[in-house]
Design a protein around this motif. Sequence first.
Motif, PDB file in Angstrom:
ATOM      1  N   GLU A   1       0.517   4.289   0.795  1.00 12.40           N
ATOM      2  CA  GLU A   1       0.813   4.924   2.270  1.00 12.40           C
ATOM      3  C   GLU A   1       1.624   4.467   3.129  1.00 12.40           C
ATOM      4  OE1 GLU A   1      -2.906   7.473   3.423  1.00 12.40           O
ATOM      5  OE2 GLU A   1      -3.709   6.041   1.636  1.00 12.40           O
TER       6      GLU A   1
ATOM      7  N   ASP B   1       2.930  13.976   0.513  1.00 10.02           N
ATOM      8  CA  ASP B   1       1.718  13.098   0.446  1.00 10.02           C
ATOM      9  C   ASP B   1       1.807  12.336  -0.990  1.00 10.02           C
ATOM     10  OD1 ASP B   1       0.463  14.238   2.915  1.00 10.02           O
ATOM     11  OD2 ASP B   1      -0.465  15.796   1.991  1.00 10.02           O
ATOM     12  N   THR B   2       2.661  12.012  -1.378  1.00  5.94           N
ATOM     13  CA  THR B   2       2.924  11.104  -2.430  1.00  5.94           C
ATOM     14  C   THR B   2       2.140   9.946  -2.188  1.00  5.94           C
ATOM     15  OG1 THR B   2       4.926  12.195  -3.187  1.00  5.94           O
ATOM     16  CG2 THR B   2       4.405  10.062  -4.099  1.00  5.94           C
ATOM     17  N   GLY B   3       2.367   9.183  -1.233  1.00  2.00           N
ATOM     18  CA  GLY B   3       1.698   7.913  -0.857  1.00  2.00           C
ATOM     19  C   GLY B   3       0.024   8.041  -0.960  1.00  2.00           C
ATOM     20  N   LYS B   4      -0.454   9.075  -0.540  1.00  2.00           N
ATOM     21  CA  LYS B   4      -1.882   9.415  -0.649  1.00  2.00           C
ATOM     22  C   LYS B   4      -2.246   9.444  -2.045  1.00  2.00           C
ATOM     23  CE  LYS B   4      -3.115  11.789   3.523  1.00  2.00           C
ATOM     24  NZ  LYS B   4      -3.021  13.214   4.050  1.00  2.00           N
TER      25      LYS B   4
ATOM     26  N   TYR C   1      -0.760  17.320  -4.971  1.00  2.00           N
ATOM     27  CA  TYR C   1      -0.575  16.820  -3.729  1.00  2.00           C
ATOM     28  C   TYR C   1       0.808  17.332  -3.444  1.00  2.00           C
ATOM     29  CZ  TYR C   1      -4.313  13.240  -3.677  1.00  2.00           C
ATOM     30  OH  TYR C   1      -5.554  12.634  -3.812  1.00  2.00           O
TER      31      TYR C   1
ATOM     32  N   ASN D   1       0.592  -1.085   0.109  1.00  2.00           N
ATOM     33  CA  ASN D   1      -0.111  -0.097  -0.210  1.00  2.00           C
ATOM     34  C   ASN D   1       0.834   1.513   0.067  1.00  2.00           C
ATOM     35  OD1 ASN D   1      -1.514   2.363   0.942  1.00  2.00           O
ATOM     36  ND2 ASN D   1      -2.378   1.179   2.742  1.00  2.00           N
TER      37      ASN D   1
ATOM     38  N   ALA E   1      -2.210   6.341  -3.651  1.00  2.00           N
ATOM     39  CA  ALA E   1      -3.411   5.428  -3.409  1.00  2.00           C
ATOM     40  C   ALA E   1      -4.589   5.928  -4.313  1.00  2.00           C
ATOM     41  CB  ALA E   1      -3.764   5.568  -1.876  1.00  2.00           C
ATOM     42  N   HIS E   2      -4.772   7.211  -4.480  1.00  2.29           N
ATOM     43  CA  HIS E   2      -5.944   8.061  -5.213  1.00  2.29           C
ATOM     44  C   HIS E   2      -5.911   7.309  -6.579  1.00  2.29           C
ATOM     45  CE1 HIS E   2      -8.821  10.798  -6.681  1.00  2.29           C
ATOM     46  NE2 HIS E   2      -7.812  11.286  -7.408  1.00  2.29           N
TER      47      HIS E   2
END
Length: 321
Positions: A13, A300-303, A296, A11, A306-307
Amino acid sequence: MKAIVQDRYGNPEAVLGLQEIAKPAVKDGEALVRVHAASIHVGDWLVVTGVPYIARPAYGKPKGRVPGTDIAGTVEAVGNGVTGIRPGDEVFGWCTGAFAEYASAPADHFVPKPANLTFEQAAAVGVSASTALQLLRDQGKIKPGQKVLINGASGGIGTFAVQVAKAFGAEVTGVCSSRNVEMVRSIGADHVIDYTREDFTRNGHRFDFILDNVANHSLSDTRRVLTPTGKLQSNNGTSGGRWFGTIGTVLKSATVSMFERRQLGPAIKFANRADLLVLKGLIEAGKITPIIDATYALSDTGKALAHVGEGHSRGTVVISV
Ligand SMILES: NC(=O)c1ccc[n+]([C@@H]2O[C@H](COP(=O)([O-])OP(=O)(O)OC[C@H]3O[C@@H](n4cnc5c(N)ncnc54)[C@H](OP(=O)(O)O)[C@@H]3O)[C@@H](O)[C@H]2O)c1
């Protein structure tokens, strides 16, 4: 420099973190770019999550990797032997390690940023726009006046594909959901089919070329709505299970394409300099404008990944660095 570093597959994030690491060295023939914006395409999500599992040997070892490929920024330094690009130039292009303050790559991976785009918009072009261009021009060989359908018209590939097809003079039908109908119309689609209300394989219309980014119908249903000389390009890398991904669909379309000339075989496409220059020309002529879903922060690259992984992007997701 600050960079997003991958720890393992999983995942986004959970497996990505913001770290302080050394700036990339500038080798002979390379350019070091101060990254102002990077964008995310579905391939970045696949490499971080490590799906399909069967592709992991091709992705390489995840630990310590800075993911990301598409950037726009300012040239900071160039290595020996580089001509045609200088410190201070504003550029866009592709590299490895895009989700960072600096990235280096062979200097010919970068071309001047279109004068009319922000860094965020220019970063969005890269792999997605190149793929759309190559699939429509080289695979589809689309011609003015032809009827072209883009399934998945609202995503990273689709928003470029609609505009590229229009720039080549096609009559374009975009397939998307209700919330994206107006956006897809606004980027030039002549007709828009809302997939929540209508099935494009069952409404009686025929197309000279179908670019299918979604693969939510059987190959035979989709091929049935081609004109007698029409062609189908399947282009989906995300449906299917975690072990084998789309390999079943890819093999099926490859096999069918050996016997059925209307089914084009799978085509793996990459960014290249010549096509970035073609895209720059189309952008500066006002024929293509990148659509930004959301921007982003680097942390916040993980978020953001995920998006993208949810499969409902509206255009391209961008990281502002
Ligand atoms: N991006 C690249 O550079 C690249 C390169 C090569 C191959 N590919 C492959 O091409 C495919 C599409 O990539 P992408 O970057 O465009 O993906 P994306 O940015 O995630 O966009 C997917 C789009 O498909 C739409 N969609 C979902 N279900 C749909 C349906 N039933 N009918 C019509 N539209 C539907 C979504 O809109 P809603 O939210 O409205 O559902 C969304 O806008 C992926 O499988 C990817 O692996 C991508």
